[in-house]
Design an enzyme around this catalytic site. Structure first.
Site, PDB file in Angstrom:
ATOM      1  N   ASP A 145      -6.667  -2.986   3.775  1.00  0.00           N
ATOM      2  CA  ASP A 145      -5.604  -2.274   4.322  1.00  0.00           C
ATOM      3  C   ASP A 145      -5.474  -2.539   5.920  1.00  0.00           C
ATOM      4  O   ASP A 145      -4.923  -1.614   6.345  1.00  0.00           O
ATOM      5  CB  ASP A 145      -5.760  -0.758   4.028  1.00  0.00           C
ATOM      6  N   HIS A 171       0.850  -1.054   0.054  1.00  0.00           N
ATOM      7  CA  HIS A 171      -0.086   0.015   0.143  1.00  0.00           C
ATOM      8  C   HIS A 171       1.038   1.047  -0.068  1.00  0.00           C
ATOM      9  O   HIS A 171       1.967   1.379   0.813  1.00  0.00           O
ATOM     10  CB  HIS A 171      -0.762  -0.028   1.268  1.00  0.00           C
TER      11      HIS A 171
HETATM   12  C1  GRF Z   1       0.935   0.733  -5.931  1.00  0.00           C
HETATM   13  O1  GRF Z   1       1.258   1.997  -5.681  1.00  0.00           O
HETATM   14  C2  GRF Z   1       0.456  -0.134  -4.834  1.00  0.00           C
HETATM   15  O2  GRF Z   1       1.271   0.213  -3.746  1.00  0.00           O
HETATM   16  C3  GRF Z   1      -0.817   0.009  -4.989  1.00  0.00           C
HETATM   17  O3  GRF Z   1      -1.272  -0.098  -6.374  1.00  0.00           O
HETATM   18  C4  GRF Z   1      -0.204   0.610  -6.912  1.00  0.00           C
HETATM   19  C5  GRF Z   1       0.239  -0.503  -8.098  1.00  0.00           C
HETATM   20  O4  GRF Z   1       1.088  -0.094  -9.077  1.00  0.00           O
HETATM   21  N1  GRF Z   1      -1.615  -0.982  -4.193  1.00  0.00           N
HETATM   22  P1  GRF Z   1       1.532  -1.157 -10.077  1.00  0.00           P
HETATM   23  O5  GRF Z   1       0.600  -1.576 -11.027  1.00  0.00           O
HETATM   24  O6  GRF Z   1       2.540  -2.096  -9.422  1.00  0.00           O
HETATM   25  O7  GRF Z   1       2.789  -0.019 -10.988  1.00  0.00           O
END
Ligand code: GRF
Length: 222
Positions: free
Chosen positions: A158, A117
């Site tokens: 979360d 997260h």
């Molecule tokens: C990341 O910021 C992650 O923390 C959140 O969603 C985003 C995913 O980004 N859960 P990606 O698809 O891995 O680039």
């Protein structure tokens, strides 16, 4: 951190709804020998997710399942569990996966599903707090620090026990985009590290507290 020589690579499934840069960071860490894992399955709820394309490029089996195609969360969960069992998945990494993991999957894989997260939980988490919304809320509130959190998944968004966190400063001229980019850089380092701790069997869960056990002694006869 070295990949453990003793255990076979942990069988990992990655769930992603988006572009999958965290998924890519996991694949890179495996390739670089920093993560002793084998990605055996990539699951998405969106057929156009970039993560699926990354999986295909690496010859990783993919599956597209959307909760809206099932009569209930339980039925969706059963379909996910069938897949996870078919591929003998030991650990699940949510990487930008935007759907709720059904309770029956959480129960069957208790303490074996991780999420990343883009804030320091419990701040700026929960329903609706994903992607750009998180960084907008951080800037709006005016906190000086944000960061990234890797946590276990339980029945509440979360909320599960926290495995690793790393802070990122909020700078005066930050926009949601610049902040997201700096947090993402940290995520790409933190997630493979957390997964490696699981692969090495170094995680002990004690209520909400996660203990990280010391690394095993180096094996010198290799
Ligand atoms: C990341 O910021 C992650 O923390 C959140 O969603 C985003 C995913 O980004 N859960 P990606 O698809 O891995 O680039």
């Amino acid at each position: 951190m070295r990949a453990s020589a003793k255990r076979p690579p942990i069988r990992l499934a990655v769930f992603a709804s988006g572009t999958g840069t965290n998924f890519q960071a996991i694949l890179n860490a495996i390739q670089a020998g920093r993560l002793s894992a084998q990605v055996v399955l990539c699951v998405s709820d969106r057929p156009t997710a970039g993560a699926l394309e990354r999986a295909r490029r690496h010859g990783i089996p993919t599956a597209v399942l959307s909760p809206k195609d099932y009569p209930s969360p339980e039925a969706f969960g059963e379909a996910l569990l069938d897949l996870l069992r078919t591929h003998h998945v030991e650990l699940v990494a949510l990487a930008g996966y935007l759907k709720k993991i059904p309770d029956n999957v959480v129960a069957a894989y208790r303490n074996r599903i991780l999420n990343i997260h883009p804030s320091l939980l419990p701040a700026f988490g929960g329903p609706g707090m994903y992607g750009r919304h998180v960084h907008e809320a951080v800037l709006h509130y005016g906190v000086r620090w944000t960061g990234a959190t890797v946590h276990l998944v339980d029945e509440v968004y979360d909320h599960g026990p926290i495995v690793l966190q790393e802070p990122v400063p909020v700078l005066p001229d930050d926009t949601p985009e610049t902040l997201a980019a700096r947090v993402l850089e940290v995520e790409h380092r933190l997630y493979p590290q957390a997964l490696q701790l699981f692969a090495e069997g170094r995680i002990k869960i004690d209520g909400r507290r996660v203990r990280i056990l010391p690394p095993p002694p180096e094996n010198h006869h290799a």
